[in-house]
Design an enzyme around this catalytic site. Structure first.
Site: not given
Length: 300
Positions: A250-252
């Protein structure tokens, strides 16, 4: 503040912690299994909501417990879920995510109800496009639907941001034409341009090539190498925010959410990128998808 619309996927993530990624033909023992709300579309909508944005979502879940978990989680951060339809005789999307001791992940997605997000569903929720200033999409729902929404949104004067994940080899470049921002990561940038990219200069050349297909901006996140942005004239580097990487899931999506929140609040592209990077730096320091996404207060 104008409303942001996310059109995309909702998945319940089954996160499996392992010491090392399994190799072909190898059987390994996992350390733990957790069920965490995810899906790139839902992650972005949740993150926008948690950061204080006025956000709605169009998507689909199955008539099952997983779908209710996802809907309730989005509602907990004030996401308008009126455009998320419950589809009978189908399962909610699922993702099986291996996370190793270095914080790296690999993901297998079962589309489920995400595969039935079609033109008719968009038409039934057209008022959500009318109400939005920015329309954010990914590629975990049918490409035909992404193209349809993009064309409608642009015709209505909306700014379209596409996070091209999962990346498609040899895509129809008309998909990017008229978009405000295309936001691939380094692997997606390589896939979309059909090139092997090994260093920052090669990333820059690929971003320039991708921008020529018709988007206003290409903004590519490069993991530990930060990010680059190209507007057709100038290319800029953005250093990575230093943090301890625990899980990159979920970083992007958090970066994309921070980016669109910043732009919707009137920040410049540079300021919005920095805001997105700050949000993503907190996300990678925690485990999980939506469980790792920070609040506005934490970023500030």
């Amino acid at each position: 503040m104008s409303k942001i619309l996310v059109v995309g996927s909702l998945n319940l993530d089954y996160v499996i912690e392992v010491e090392n990624m399994p190799k072909a033909g190898e059987t390994i023992f996992g350390k733990s299994l957790k069920k965490i709300p995810g899906g790139k579309g839902a992650n972005q909508a949740y993150s926008i909501g948690k950061l204080g944005g006025d956000v709605a979502m169009i998507g689909a879940v199955g008539d099952d417990d997983a779908g209710q978990i996802l809907l309730n989680n989005l509602k907990s951060v004030n996401v308008d879920t009126s455009g998320i339809e419950i589809v009978n005789d189908n399962v909610t999307g699922q993702a099986y995510i291996y996370v190793d001791d270095n914080g790296q992940n690999c993901i297998t997605v079962i589309s489920g109800a995400n595969a039935v997000v079609d033109r008719d569903m968009i038409d039934r929720n057209m008022e959500l496009i009318d109400d939005a200033e920015y329309v954010v999409m990914q590629l975990e729902v049918p490409i035909d639907t992404v193209k349809y929404v993009k064309d409608i949104a642009i015709s209505k004067g909306k700014k379209v941001i596409i996070d091209p994940a999962p990346a498609i080899k040899n895509p129809d470049t008309n998909l990017w034409r008229g978009c405000y921002i295309i936001k691939p990561n380094e692997l997606e940038l390589a896939t979309l341009t059909g090139k092997k990219l090994n260093n920052i200069e090669e990333y820059k050349k690929a971003a320039i090539e991708l921008q020529k297909t018709g988007a206003d901006f290409v903004i590519s996140t490069l993991g530990g190498d930060g990010a680059i942005a190209y507007d057709g004239e100038n290319i800029k580097n953005f250093d990575c925010k230093k943090t301890t990487v625990v899980d990159t899931t979920a970083a992007g999506d958090t970066f994309t959410a921070g980016l669109v929140i910043g732009l919707n609040e009137g920040k410049s592209i540079e300021e919005a990128i920095n805001f997105g990077q700050s949000a993503a730096a907190i996300t990678v320091s925690r485990k999980g998808a939506q469980t790792s996404i920070p609040s506005r207060d934490e970023i500030q």
